[in-house]
Motif scaffolding. Structure first.
Motif, short mmCIF file in Angstrom:
data_model
loop_
_atom_site.label_atom_id
_atom_site.label_comp_id
_atom_site.label_asym_id
_atom_site.label_seq_id
_atom_site.Cartn_x
_atom_site.Cartn_y
_atom_site.Cartn_z
N LYS A 1 0.83 -1.21 0.00
CA LYS A 1 0.00 0.00 0.00
C LYS A 1 0.86 1.25 0.00
O LYS A 1 0.49 2.28 -0.56
CB LYS A 1 -0.91 0.02 1.22
N LYS A 2 2.05 1.17 0.66
CA LYS A 2 2.93 2.33 0.76
C LYS A 2 4.16 2.17 -0.14
O LYS A 2 5.12 2.94 -0.02
CB LYS A 2 3.38 2.54 2.22
N LYS A 3 4.10 1.16 -0.99
CA LYS A 3 5.21 0.91 -1.91
C LYS A 3 6.53 0.77 -1.18
O LYS A 3 7.58 1.33 -1.55
CB LYS A 3 5.30 2.03 -2.95
N ILE A 4 6.49 0.03 -0.08
CA ILE A 4 7.69 -0.21 0.74
C ILE A 4 8.24 -1.59 0.39
O ILE A 4 7.50 -2.58 0.39
CB ILE A 4 7.35 -0.13 2.23
N ALA A 5 9.52 -1.65 0.12
CA ALA A 5 10.16 -2.91 -0.25
C ALA A 5 10.54 -3.69 1.00
O ALA A 5 11.10 -3.14 1.95
CB ALA A 5 11.40 -2.63 -1.09
N LEU A 6 10.21 -4.99 1.02
CA LEU A 6 10.57 -5.90 2.11
C LEU A 6 11.67 -6.83 1.63
O LEU A 6 11.57 -7.39 0.53
CB LEU A 6 9.36 -6.69 2.57
N SER A 7 12.70 -7.03 2.43
CA SER A 7 13.80 -7.92 2.05
C SER A 7 14.25 -8.74 3.25
O SER A 7 13.96 -8.39 4.41
CB SER A 7 14.98 -7.11 1.50
N MET A 8 14.98 -9.81 2.99
CA MET A 8 15.40 -10.74 4.06
C MET A 8 16.78 -11.28 3.71
O MET A 8 17.07 -11.59 2.55
CB MET A 8 14.37 -11.86 4.16
N ASN B 1 4.83 1.34 9.37
CA ASN B 1 4.01 2.50 9.75
C ASN B 1 4.81 3.79 9.78
O ASN B 1 4.28 4.86 9.49
CB ASN B 1 3.37 2.26 11.12
N TYR B 2 6.09 3.70 10.18
CA TYR B 2 6.86 4.93 10.34
C TYR B 2 7.88 5.13 9.21
O TYR B 2 8.85 5.87 9.39
CB TYR B 2 7.58 4.91 11.69
N THR B 3 7.70 4.42 8.09
CA THR B 3 8.56 4.61 6.91
C THR B 3 7.74 5.27 5.79
O THR B 3 6.65 4.79 5.46
CB THR B 3 9.12 3.26 6.44
N PRO B 4 8.24 6.35 5.23
CA PRO B 4 7.50 7.02 4.14
C PRO B 4 7.40 6.10 2.90
O PRO B 4 8.11 5.10 2.79
CB PRO B 4 8.36 8.25 3.84
N GLU B 5 6.51 6.46 2.01
CA GLU B 5 6.32 5.69 0.77
C GLU B 5 7.65 5.60 0.00
O GLU B 5 8.43 6.55 -0.05
CB GLU B 5 5.26 6.34 -0.12
N GLY B 6 7.84 4.40 -0.56
CA GLY B 6 9.05 4.17 -1.34
C GLY B 6 10.24 3.76 -0.48
O GLY B 6 11.34 3.57 -1.00
N GLY B 7 10.01 3.59 0.80
CA GLY B 7 11.10 3.21 1.70
C GLY B 7 11.38 1.70 1.65
O GLY B 7 10.91 0.97 0.78
N ARG B 8 12.17 1.23 2.68
CA ARG B 8 12.57 -0.17 2.68
C ARG B 8 12.63 -0.68 4.12
O ARG B 8 13.08 0.02 5.02
CB ARG B 8 13.94 -0.32 2.02
#
Length: 599
Positions: free
Chosen positions: A462-469, A497-504
């Motif tokens: 929804k916030k275009k945040i990339a998840l990585s592991m 919640n506390y990362t702006p859009e496009g974050g990681r």
């Protein structure tokens, strides 16, 4: 004890020696007197015979009488073997068997002559200047047929034989006394040793008991007074041993209680000196017992407030209870109870001080109060929204369908938020009260992190945040899988919640300890985001319940303020640690370390 034995032996020897000496003197004197009495009686008999057989009343001048009586006395000496002397009534010597009468002094003043004149028989013992030895004299008066005194017959014999007899008696007595002294010495020593040895044994046992050797006992071989004394000493030692064991046992218990009490104990005696300090009191006051023990309470190193309270208790002799904040060795709140100590007769004997560290309790009360206030505040906001919009709808807003739909959506969101808040409060309450035991099992770390990321993917998209592991496939640990997933999801949700859009948001895991050199094997899990970050002043408090860095931003994100507190408790239940590193504008990293195997 050896001196006493020597004195006793000497006393016994002196008693025996003096007794024998007195007895010897008495016997010698008795023998001497008896012998002399017998000699006197023999001399008197011989004098009577001489008087009856001779003519002692011759008349004539001195030229005739002196030779006549001299010849008579010399003839009689051959039969009597004694010195014979005839003395005229006026004391003139008319005949003597051993000396020339003309050369002899007048004998009227001789004691035996005077006694013979008075008593009829006279005796005397004296040293003869002419014969140069002690002589025994016996004299009787010579009378005419008419009873008139005409002179005196005197016999004298030497006492040399008597003296020799007495001398031999004394020699025999001294030899016997010496032998007796030797026998008495041995006997006295044995008697003294027999008397003093048990006493010496009793004395040694008494000294050992004085030196706290209560196992020492007296060997009793007789039932006399000394034996009964030894038995009494043994009974006393048994009683002392039992009482000391009881005292030491009670002392050990009391010492164990005092040393392991959570409360500090301080005792001041009647001389106002500190006589008791337990370990807790040392920790609370920040001073060792060596710095306090034996010193006056107002001279020892300690807090001024405590000194003032002790002084007040001594002056008033009344119990005192007070709460004081101490700032050394660290800031803490203490409950101080002071009680005066009195003896059985009511006399004041000191002050007992009991120190309770109630810092944690007061902090808990403050936290509880703050928690109730925060819960009330957090519950009040959604409830007020639900109530307000419901009242608006009831007042006629239902006729406007768009407004009604908007209000109902708000009511639904606030009720959902209220539901999450109540759920988190109940969850935190269960975790803090340890009513939810962990179900530990081997857990594949990569799988559980992957599942957590999958659950948060839709929210991140929804916030275009990339998840990585970045997790090694070989990592396993012993954990409660559901609780571990709850930890990861809460931290990931916080990062999203506390990362702006496009974050990681990234998750990594690695071994933190190999288990060598006694170090426990641990796994370090890191959840890092590129969000807004946390100011340094807020970092120490972010795990507190309902603490928010930006309250408006937190509420708009739908957070309850309990997520990080729940995470911290769950990590600690796994015997792990959690810390946070953050920089404003660059993001935040939560670092968790968990043991691979639980203890």
């Amino acid at each position: 004890m050896l001196k006493f034995r020597a004195r006793l032996t000497l006393i016994l020897m002196l008693m025996i020696g003096v007794s024998m000496l007195i007895a010897g003197i008495f016997m010698a004197k008795l023998l001497e007197d008896s012998h002399i009495k017998e000699l006197e009686a023999n001399l008197v008999r011989e004098l009577r015979v001489i008087e009856m057989t001779g003519d002692w009343n011759k008349a004539g001048d001195l030229a005739f009488l002196v030779p006549y009586y001299t010849s008579q006395t010399k003839r009689l000496k051959e039969f009597t073997d004694a010195r014979v002397t005839y003395i005229r009534e006026d004391g003139k010597v008319l005949g003597d068997s051993d000396e020339n009468p003309e050369e002899l002094d007048n004998h009227a003043g001789r004691s035996e002559i005077q006694e013979a004149n008075r008593e009829g028989v006279g005796y005397a013992i004296r040293y003869s200047d002419t014969l140069k030895r002690n002589m025994l004299y016996a004299a009787i008066p010579v009378k005419t047929a008419g009873g008139e005194k005409t002179g005196y017959l005197r016999l004298a014999i030497s006492l040399e034989q008597v003296e020799n007899t007495i001398r031999h008696l004394w020699l025999f007595l001294l030899i016997g006394l010496g032998i007796l002294f030797l026998i008495a010495g041995v006997t006295s020593y044995r008697i003294a040793r027999g008397l003093t040895r048990p006493i010496e044994n009793i004395t040694n046992v008494a000294k050992q008991i004085t030196n706290r050797n209560y196992k020492a006992r007296v060997e009793t071989k007789s039932l006399d007074e000394v034996g009964q004394l030894g038995q009494a000493i043994n009974r006393m030692a048994d009683s002392l041993h039992m009482q000391m064991n009881r005292i030491l046992e009670n002392e050990g218990r009391l010492k164990g209680v005092l040393e392991n009490m959570g409360s500090g104990i301080l005792m001041v005696d009647r001389d106002q000196r500190i006589v008791l300090v337990n370990r807790s009191a040392e920790d609370i006051l920040g001073f060792s017992s060596n710095e306090l023990y034996g010193k006056k309470y107002d001279e020892a190193k300690q807090q001024f407030e405590l000194t003032r309270l002790i002084q007040e208790c001594i002056e008033t002799n009344e119990p005192i209870r007070e709460e004081i904040i101490f700032y050394y060795p660290s800031e803490r709140i203490l409950e101080i109870n002071l009680s005066p100590i009195s003896q059985a007769d009511g006399e004041w004997s000191g002050v007992l001080v009991v120190l309770h560290d109630i810092t944690a309790m007061r902090r808990l009360e403050r936290m509880r109060s703050e928690f109730v206030a925060n819960v009330s505040h957090e519950l009040k906001t959604p409830i007020a929204a639900v109530k307000g919009f419901s009242e608006t709808l009831l007042a006629g807003a239902l006729d406007d369908k768009e407004t009604a739909r908007s209000f109902l959506q708000i009511i639904f969101d606030e009720s959902e938020r209220l539901n999450r808040l109540v759920g988190d409060i109940l969850e935190l309450s269960k975790i803090e009260s340890k009513r939810i035991p962990l179900q530990l099992s081997p857990t594949h770390l990569q799988s559980i992190i992957q599942k957590s990321l999958d659950m948060m993917k839709a929210e991140a998209d929804k916030k275009k945040i990339a998840l990585s592991m970045n997790v090694d496939e070989a990592l396993f640990l012993e954990a409660d899988e559901d609780r571990l997933r709850q930890i990861l999801i809460n931290l990931m949700a916080n990062g999203i919640n506390y990362t702006p859009e496009g974050g990681r948001v990234s998750v990594s895991a690695e071994l933190a300890g190999s288990g060598t050199d006694g170090e426990d094997e641990r796994i370090r899990i890191s959840i890092k985001d590129t969000g807004i970050g946390i100011p340094k002043k807020d970092l120490p408090r972010i795990f507190e319940r309902f603490y928010r860095v930006d309250k408006a931003r937190s509420r708009s994100s739908g957070g309850t303020g309990l997520g990080l507190s729940i995470v911290k408790h769950l990590v600690e239940m796994h015997h792990g640690t959690i810390r946070v590193e953050s920089e404003v504008g660059y993001g935040t990293e939560f670092i968790i370390e968990l043991p691979v195997i639980h203890p």
